[in-house]
Design a protein around this motif. Structure first.
Motif, PDB file in Angstrom:
ATOM      1  N   MET A 114     -20.084 -44.364 -10.583  1.00 39.13           N
ATOM      2  CA  MET A 114     -19.163 -44.778 -11.640  1.00 39.13           C
ATOM      3  C   MET A 114     -19.336 -46.253 -11.999  1.00 39.13           C
ATOM      4  SD  MET A 114     -16.652 -44.173 -13.736  1.00 39.13           S
ATOM      5  CE  MET A 114     -15.796 -42.689 -13.233  1.00 39.13           C
ATOM      6  N   ILE A 115     -19.373 -47.122 -10.984  1.00 40.91           N
ATOM      7  CA  ILE A 115     -19.505 -48.558 -11.231  1.00 40.91           C
ATOM      8  C   ILE A 115     -20.815 -48.862 -11.931  1.00 40.91           C
ATOM      9  CG2 ILE A 115     -19.616 -50.842 -10.178  1.00 40.91           C
ATOM     10  CD1 ILE A 115     -16.871 -49.555 -10.072  1.00 40.91           C
ATOM     11  N   ASN A 116     -21.882 -48.201 -11.494  1.00 38.42           N
ATOM     12  CA  ASN A 116     -23.188 -48.427 -12.112  1.00 38.42           C
ATOM     13  C   ASN A 116     -23.203 -47.966 -13.567  1.00 38.42           C
ATOM     14  OD1 ASN A 116     -24.291 -49.540  -9.793  1.00 38.42           O
ATOM     15  ND2 ASN A 116     -25.030 -47.568  -9.027  1.00 38.42           N
ATOM     16  N   LEU A 117     -22.519 -46.860 -13.848  1.00 43.81           N
ATOM     17  CA  LEU A 117     -22.427 -46.378 -15.226  1.00 43.81           C
ATOM     18  C   LEU A 117     -21.664 -47.364 -16.101  1.00 43.81           C
ATOM     19  CD1 LEU A 117     -21.721 -42.543 -14.856  1.00 43.81           C
ATOM     20  CD2 LEU A 117     -23.706 -43.607 -15.930  1.00 43.81           C
ATOM     21  N   LEU A 118     -20.547 -47.879 -15.580  1.00 44.33           N
ATOM     22  CA  LEU A 118     -19.773 -48.861 -16.336  1.00 44.33           C
ATOM     23  C   LEU A 118     -20.585 -50.112 -16.608  1.00 44.33           C
ATOM     24  CD1 LEU A 118     -16.244 -48.569 -14.669  1.00 44.33           C
ATOM     25  CD2 LEU A 118     -16.806 -48.066 -17.051  1.00 44.33           C
ATOM     26  N   LYS A 119     -21.305 -50.586 -15.586  1.00 50.59           N
ATOM     27  CA  LYS A 119     -22.150 -51.773 -15.770  1.00 50.59           C
ATOM     28  C   LYS A 119     -23.212 -51.519 -16.832  1.00 50.59           C
ATOM     29  CE  LYS A 119     -21.696 -53.788 -11.127  1.00 50.59           C
ATOM     30  NZ  LYS A 119     -22.409 -54.138  -9.874  1.00 50.59           N
ATOM     31  N   ALA A 120     -23.805 -50.329 -16.789  1.00 47.09           N
ATOM     32  CA  ALA A 120     -24.848 -49.994 -17.759  1.00 47.09           C
ATOM     33  C   ALA A 120     -24.290 -49.940 -19.177  1.00 47.09           C
ATOM     34  CB  ALA A 120     -25.487 -48.645 -17.387  1.00 47.09           C
ATOM     35  N   GLU A 121     -23.097 -49.354 -19.339  1.00 46.84           N
ATOM     36  CA  GLU A 121     -22.501 -49.230 -20.671  1.00 46.84           C
ATOM     37  C   GLU A 121     -22.091 -50.583 -21.235  1.00 46.84           C
ATOM     38  OE1 GLU A 121     -22.316 -46.689 -22.738  1.00 46.84           O
ATOM     39  OE2 GLU A 121     -23.441 -45.517 -21.292  1.00 46.84           O
ATOM     40  N   TYR A 122     -21.505 -51.431 -20.401  1.00 43.66           N
ATOM     41  CA  TYR A 122     -21.094 -52.743 -20.891  1.00 43.66           C
ATOM     42  C   TYR A 122     -22.295 -53.649 -21.138  1.00 43.66           C
ATOM     43  CZ  TYR A 122     -16.099 -51.974 -20.560  1.00 43.66           C
ATOM     44  OH  TYR A 122     -14.830 -51.512 -20.789  1.00 43.66           O
ATOM     45  N   TYR A 123     -23.334 -53.489 -20.332  1.00 44.41           N
ATOM     46  CA  TYR A 123     -24.567 -54.248 -20.580  1.00 44.41           C
ATOM     47  C   TYR A 123     -25.154 -53.839 -21.929  1.00 44.41           C
ATOM     48  CZ  TYR A 123     -29.326 -56.012 -20.042  1.00 44.41           C
ATOM     49  OH  TYR A 123     -30.522 -56.673 -20.236  1.00 44.41           O
ATOM     50  N   LYS A 124     -25.180 -52.528 -22.166  1.00 40.88           N
ATOM     51  CA  LYS A 124     -25.698 -52.035 -23.449  1.00 40.88           C
ATOM     52  C   LYS A 124     -24.838 -52.534 -24.608  1.00 40.88           C
ATOM     53  CE  LYS A 124     -26.632 -47.794 -25.999  1.00 40.88           C
ATOM     54  NZ  LYS A 124     -26.615 -46.311 -25.968  1.00 40.88           N
ATOM     55  N   LEU A 125     -23.516 -52.511 -24.414  1.00 36.24           N
ATOM     56  CA  LEU A 125     -22.604 -52.959 -25.464  1.00 36.24           C
ATOM     57  C   LEU A 125     -22.852 -54.416 -25.822  1.00 36.24           C
ATOM     58  CD1 LEU A 125     -20.092 -52.644 -27.263  1.00 36.24           C
ATOM     59  CD2 LEU A 125     -18.695 -53.162 -25.260  1.00 36.24           C
ATOM     60  N   LEU A 126     -22.960 -55.268 -24.807  1.00 41.13           N
ATOM     61  CA  LEU A 126     -23.131 -56.696 -25.051  1.00 41.13           C
ATOM     62  C   LEU A 126     -24.492 -57.035 -25.645  1.00 41.13           C
ATOM     63  CD1 LEU A 126     -21.444 -58.149 -21.833  1.00 41.13           C
ATOM     64  CD2 LEU A 126     -20.526 -58.106 -24.161  1.00 41.13           C
ATOM     65  N   HIS A 127     -25.449 -56.141 -25.494  1.00 34.99           N
ATOM     66  CA  HIS A 127     -26.785 -56.387 -26.036  1.00 34.99           C
ATOM     67  C   HIS A 127     -27.076 -55.523 -27.268  1.00 34.99           C
ATOM     68  CE1 HIS A 127     -27.226 -58.155 -22.011  1.00 34.99           C
ATOM     69  NE2 HIS A 127     -28.230 -58.833 -22.502  1.00 34.99           N
ATOM     70  N   LYS A 128     -26.038 -54.872 -27.784  1.00 27.54           N
ATOM     71  CA  LYS A 128     -26.221 -54.029 -28.964  1.00 27.54           C
ATOM     72  C   LYS A 128     -25.991 -54.861 -30.224  1.00 27.54           C
ATOM     73  CE  LYS A 128     -25.169 -49.358 -30.592  1.00 27.54           C
ATOM     74  NZ  LYS A 128     -26.553 -48.889 -30.384  1.00 27.54           N
ATOM     75  N   GLN A 129     -27.015 -55.009 -31.031  1.00 25.21           N
ATOM     76  CA  GLN A 129     -26.926 -55.858 -32.216  1.00 25.21           C
ATOM     77  C   GLN A 129     -25.895 -55.356 -33.215  1.00 25.21           C
ATOM     78  OE1 GLN A 129     -30.881 -56.271 -33.847  1.00 25.21           O
ATOM     79  NE2 GLN A 129     -31.575 -57.594 -32.181  1.00 25.21           N
ATOM     80  N   SER A 130     -25.746 -54.030 -33.304  1.00 28.30           N
ATOM     81  CA  SER A 130     -24.783 -53.488 -34.263  1.00 28.30           C
ATOM     82  C   SER A 130     -23.361 -53.900 -33.926  1.00 28.30           C
ATOM     83  CB  SER A 130     -24.892 -51.958 -34.314  1.00 28.30           C
ATOM     84  OG  SER A 130     -24.620 -51.379 -33.052  1.00 28.30           O
TER      85      SER A 130
END
Length: 228
Positions: free
Chosen positions: A1-17
């Motif tokens: 769960m923690i790894n999934l959350l980290k992955a999603e927030y990392y993707k969010l912060l690096h998503k140009q859109s």
């Protein structure tokens, strides 16, 4: 769960859109304040009055953040890797709601800061703040529901957009006063006009129903869908 959350927030912060839509939200929210038809008396209430008009930004982001992940098979790959669907759903929902809330609330927060700097700060009542705390996330749940129902970009964008225009139409109809309190965007419009008379428990309960039912339906659809 923690790894999934980290992955999603990392993707969010690096998503140009996300950053592009955030800038667009701030720009559009500021531009709408110049509308001569805006009858509100200060920056904060004016920004709240216009918030329903930028709701489509949250809908667009749902298509780009969730619908796109289904089309690219990013979400199915998480499940194939052994992650439970509940954990994947929770991580995606939490990260999306964070982004949606930021996109919708950014103009209000920016104009609140500007009003304070200009010495024109307008303080909302605690009950209004509580309603906003529930209504803004509730606004994000409808796009999320359709993203998990349709699992693509096109329908995730089009269907909520149609519903969005219907809600805007309802807020400008002859029965707007009765309809507004039932819709999260309507509650925000009423707050901006100092016309929200329903008890906070009622508005919070309505928003809670929006959040719970949308989340339940989205989760149920995701658990039953074929990701192959």
């Amino acid at each position: 769960m923690i790894n999934l959350l980290k992955a999603e927030y990392y993707k969010l912060l690096h998503k140009q859109s996300f950053w592009g839509l955030l800038f667009f939200s701030l720009a559009l929210g500021s531009l709408l304040l110049t509308d001569s038809k805006n009858t509100t008396s200060d920056l904060v209430k004016g920004s709240l009055y216009n918030l329903p008009q930028i709701y489509f930004i949250s809908i667009l982001f749902a298509a780009l953040f969730i619908g796109e992940d289904f089309e690219n098979r990013t979400i199915p790959s998480f499940v194939s890797a052994g992650h439970k669907r509940g954990a994947v759903f929770f991580a995606k929902t939490l990260s999306y709601l964070t982004a949606s809330t930021v996109l919708l609330a950014a103009p209000v927060l920016f104009h609140s800061a500007a009003a304070a700097m200009l010495g024109k700060e307008s303080l909302l009542s605690f009950s209004n703040m509580l309603t906003l705390f529930m209504a803004v996330p509730a606004m994000g749940m409808l796009p999320l529901l359709f993203a998990f129902l349709f699992r693509d970009i096109g329908k995730t964008l089009v269907i909520p957009m149609v519903l969005y225009f219907l809600m805007i139409f309802a807020l400008n109809s002859s029965r707007a006063a009765q309809m507004a309190v039932l819709l999260p965007i309507g509650q925000i419009r009423l707050i901006s006009l100092n016309q929200l008379t329903s008890p906070t428990a009622v508005t919070a309960g309505i928003d809670g129903v929006w959040i719970f039912l949308s989340g339940l339906l989205a989760y149920g659809s995701f658990c039953r869908c074929d990701l192959k």
